[in-house]
Design a protein around this motif. Sequence first.
Motif, short mmCIF file in Angstrom:
data_model
loop_
_atom_site.label_atom_id
_atom_site.label_comp_id
_atom_site.label_asym_id
_atom_site.label_seq_id
_atom_site.Cartn_x
_atom_site.Cartn_y
_atom_site.Cartn_z
N MET A 1 -13.29 -19.81 -31.15
CA MET A 1 -12.04 -19.50 -30.42
C MET A 1 -11.09 -20.69 -30.47
O MET A 1 -11.50 -21.83 -30.26
CB MET A 1 -12.42 -19.18 -28.96
CG MET A 1 -11.29 -18.70 -28.10
SD MET A 1 -10.95 -16.95 -28.33
CE MET A 1 -12.55 -16.22 -27.90
N MET A 2 -9.86 -20.40 -30.82
CA MET A 2 -8.87 -21.46 -30.81
C MET A 2 -8.57 -21.86 -29.38
O MET A 2 -8.69 -21.08 -28.46
CB MET A 2 -7.54 -20.98 -31.39
CG MET A 2 -7.53 -20.72 -32.86
SD MET A 2 -5.82 -20.42 -33.40
CE MET A 2 -6.09 -19.73 -35.00
N ARG A 3 -8.16 -23.08 -29.22
CA ARG A 3 -7.68 -23.50 -27.91
C ARG A 3 -6.42 -22.68 -27.58
O ARG A 3 -5.61 -22.38 -28.46
CB ARG A 3 -7.31 -24.98 -27.99
CG ARG A 3 -6.86 -25.53 -26.64
CD ARG A 3 -6.56 -27.00 -26.75
NE ARG A 3 -5.43 -27.23 -27.66
CZ ARG A 3 -4.94 -28.43 -27.91
NH1 ARG A 3 -5.52 -29.50 -27.40
NH2 ARG A 3 -3.92 -28.58 -28.72
N GLU A 4 -6.30 -22.29 -26.36
CA GLU A 4 -5.09 -21.58 -25.93
C GLU A 4 -3.91 -22.55 -26.10
O GLU A 4 -3.90 -23.62 -25.51
CB GLU A 4 -5.23 -21.17 -24.46
CG GLU A 4 -4.19 -20.20 -23.97
CD GLU A 4 -4.52 -18.77 -24.39
OE1 GLU A 4 -3.79 -17.88 -23.96
OE2 GLU A 4 -5.52 -18.53 -25.12
N PRO A 5 -2.97 -22.20 -26.94
CA PRO A 5 -1.92 -23.18 -27.20
C PRO A 5 -0.87 -23.18 -26.09
O PRO A 5 -0.67 -22.19 -25.42
CB PRO A 5 -1.30 -22.67 -28.50
CG PRO A 5 -1.53 -21.20 -28.46
CD PRO A 5 -2.76 -20.95 -27.64
N LEU B 1 -0.58 -28.57 -33.58
CA LEU B 1 -0.82 -27.46 -34.51
C LEU B 1 -1.71 -27.92 -35.66
O LEU B 1 -2.63 -27.22 -36.07
CB LEU B 1 0.50 -26.94 -35.08
CG LEU B 1 1.30 -25.97 -34.21
CD1 LEU B 1 2.55 -25.54 -34.94
CD2 LEU B 1 0.46 -24.75 -33.84
N ALA C 1 -3.90 -30.22 -35.69
CA ALA C 1 -5.28 -30.35 -35.20
C ALA C 1 -5.91 -28.98 -35.03
O ALA C 1 -7.05 -28.74 -35.45
CB ALA C 1 -5.28 -31.11 -33.88
N ASP C 2 -5.14 -28.03 -34.44
CA ASP C 2 -5.66 -26.68 -34.21
C ASP C 2 -6.10 -26.02 -35.52
O ASP C 2 -7.09 -25.30 -35.56
CB ASP C 2 -4.58 -25.79 -33.57
CG ASP C 2 -4.36 -26.11 -32.10
OD1 ASP C 2 -5.10 -26.95 -31.56
OD2 ASP C 2 -3.42 -25.53 -31.51
N TYR C 3 -5.32 -26.23 -36.56
CA TYR C 3 -5.57 -25.51 -37.81
C TYR C 3 -6.50 -26.25 -38.77
O TYR C 3 -6.78 -25.75 -39.85
CB TYR C 3 -4.24 -25.17 -38.51
CG TYR C 3 -3.58 -23.93 -37.95
CD1 TYR C 3 -3.93 -22.67 -38.43
CD2 TYR C 3 -2.63 -24.01 -36.94
CE1 TYR C 3 -3.33 -21.53 -37.92
CE2 TYR C 3 -2.03 -22.88 -36.43
CZ TYR C 3 -2.38 -21.63 -36.92
OH TYR C 3 -1.80 -20.50 -36.42
N ALA C 4 -6.95 -27.43 -38.36
CA ALA C 4 -7.83 -28.21 -39.26
C ALA C 4 -9.03 -27.35 -39.65
O ALA C 4 -9.68 -26.76 -38.80
CB ALA C 4 -8.27 -29.48 -38.56
N GLY C 5 -9.29 -27.24 -40.94
CA GLY C 5 -10.48 -26.54 -41.41
C GLY C 5 -10.31 -25.03 -41.51
O GLY C 5 -11.21 -24.34 -41.98
N ARG C 6 -9.14 -24.51 -41.12
CA ARG C 6 -8.96 -23.06 -41.20
C ARG C 6 -8.48 -22.65 -42.60
O ARG C 6 -8.27 -23.49 -43.49
CB ARG C 6 -7.96 -22.60 -40.15
CG ARG C 6 -8.45 -22.81 -38.72
CD ARG C 6 -7.73 -21.91 -37.74
NE ARG C 6 -8.08 -20.51 -37.93
CZ ARG C 6 -9.04 -19.87 -37.29
NH1 ARG C 6 -9.77 -20.50 -36.40
NH2 ARG C 6 -9.28 -18.59 -37.52
#
Lengths: 254, 193, 193
Positions: free
Chosen positions: B1-5, B45, B47-52
Amino acid sequence: MSDALDDFEMIPEVPSPETLTLELDGWEGPLDLLLSLARTQKVDLREISILALVEQYLVFIADARALKLEIAADYLVMAAWLAYLKSCLLLPREETEDPSAELLALRLQLRLQRLNAMREAGARLMARDRIGRDVFARGAPEGLRIVRKALWDAELFDLIAAYGALRARAEPAMHIVRLRPVMTLDEALTRVERMLGERLDWTALEAFLPETPDPAYRRSALASSFVAMLELARTGRIEIEQEGAFAPLMVRAA
Amino acid sequence: MMREPDEDARAVEAALFASEEPLSRAEIADVVGEGVDVADALDRLQADYAGRGVGPVERGGKWHFQTAPDLAHLLRRERESPRKLSRAAVETLAIIAYHEPVSRAEIEAIRGVQISKGTLDVLMEAGWVRPAGRREAPGRPLTYATTAVFLAHFGLESRRDLPGLDDLKAAGLLDPVDAILETLEVESEDQDV
Amino acid sequence: MMREPDEDARAVEAALFASEEPLSRAEIADVVGEGVDVADALDRLQADYAGRGVGPVERGGKWHFQTAPDLAHLLRRERESPRKLSRAAVETLAIIAYHEPVSRAEIEAIRGVQISKGTLDVLMEAGWVRPAGRREAPGRPLTYATTAVFLAHFGLESRRDLPGLDDLKAAGLLDPVDAILETLEVESEDQDV
């Protein structure tokens, strides 16, 4: 790297001498050919033997000529220059020589290194993760739109003034004749008669006109005075004389 | 689950996703409105998308979302292969990128041949190369440089990321031949003395 | 921070993102290859993107990425920039205000010139003019009238506040321009006498 090669037509593979003799058209000029020959030495470009390279080039051109291949002029110019360079390199060095053969050789070597560096840089660029080939932007972006909405600028006065002007245009035009300063014929007759009593000699018509800064009034006075004089001449009270067309009109009492 | 932005990150994320063109920070700010710390939101953003499978990237000062390079094998479109570039065009592009701003005569000096008419046209049409003003030198030659589109296409954050740039610079391979020779001459004269 | 996604989810994510059209599950499977549970990957993606600025959505059995509905206002922003109304537009507006409802042919008759298509459009776009039904006359021409927005913009309570022809005459706004000038000249000459 193989991806990069897909993407542009060719980096020539290090050619064997036999293929060289057959593919003169494949080179982009003498420097390109020299670089490919240099690569056959299989050493770092900084280490290549310029003398050996010159020899390779001259042999290549000689072979091509033997096969009666058409050789572009710039290849022959390079061949001549390299032959000169070769002789300079082989002869004992003269101190006064300028530029020295070593310097010419170094210059050639640097040019080959620079071209080679750019050729490799190009290949590395082409091998990167490229948009549309390796990585992809969003296929169907919604798009951002900034809608410029005009905020129309108009005042009530503009509106009613425009309407007034329109209606005025539509009204039947009323023409007012402007009152202009004139000298009437009667005035002119009186004036000329009075002045003739004072002058006995020939006098130019202009001398009878009143002093005025208004050119329109002066024209009117001139015309009226002229007609007045014609009238006086007709009744025999004055004489009029003119030496030629546009010459001064001279007047005296009869 | 992504962090709630947070709302700022959501807005920047939506703007970048929706845009048809990469956006500079100022352009993003223009879209998301005042009071948003765009730089900060972009950091979160990333950081959130790292590895996606997709993520925001910066290219030449502009940001866009793109797919992860390691998924190229899935997404590569067989039918439409990218425009074929001639060897002359590839070399010319490399020379402009590593030497910019550079005049036509300088490009020709390095390649040892004249540039044919279409080569620069192709690069400009692709949006990778642009005229970059005239040099204050005899003849006032027009110079050329690369564009933000070039950096984006080749996945470069800035020109400093050009492969091998530092090495080539250190080796003097980006200086004109005459300049190098002059340096060498001066040095050798010094040694002679 | 987003959860580190599994390879399947990454692949589906990138495929949806890069596609120019919404994709069915079967089409996604075509892209990402065999052995991927697409339905499962889509579920995980939806959970990952919950609450973000963008996310995967299903419409009629096809999937695509979409910006969050509550951020739609960012994608289409309106900017207002003041512009001066053209003379043709001012005149047309004046005629409509004084004569409404009035047909295009009547406006042209009063102005003495044709009106271009854009002129009425501009006035309608500004919200000042509206179509006011067809006249029961040959050709049933469309008529135009002003709006409440028009009255508000020009500070009028009603159309009766527009100065009448007598007022215009008294204000000198009805005199032909040439006549006005000539009158002035005669007056000044009279004073000289």
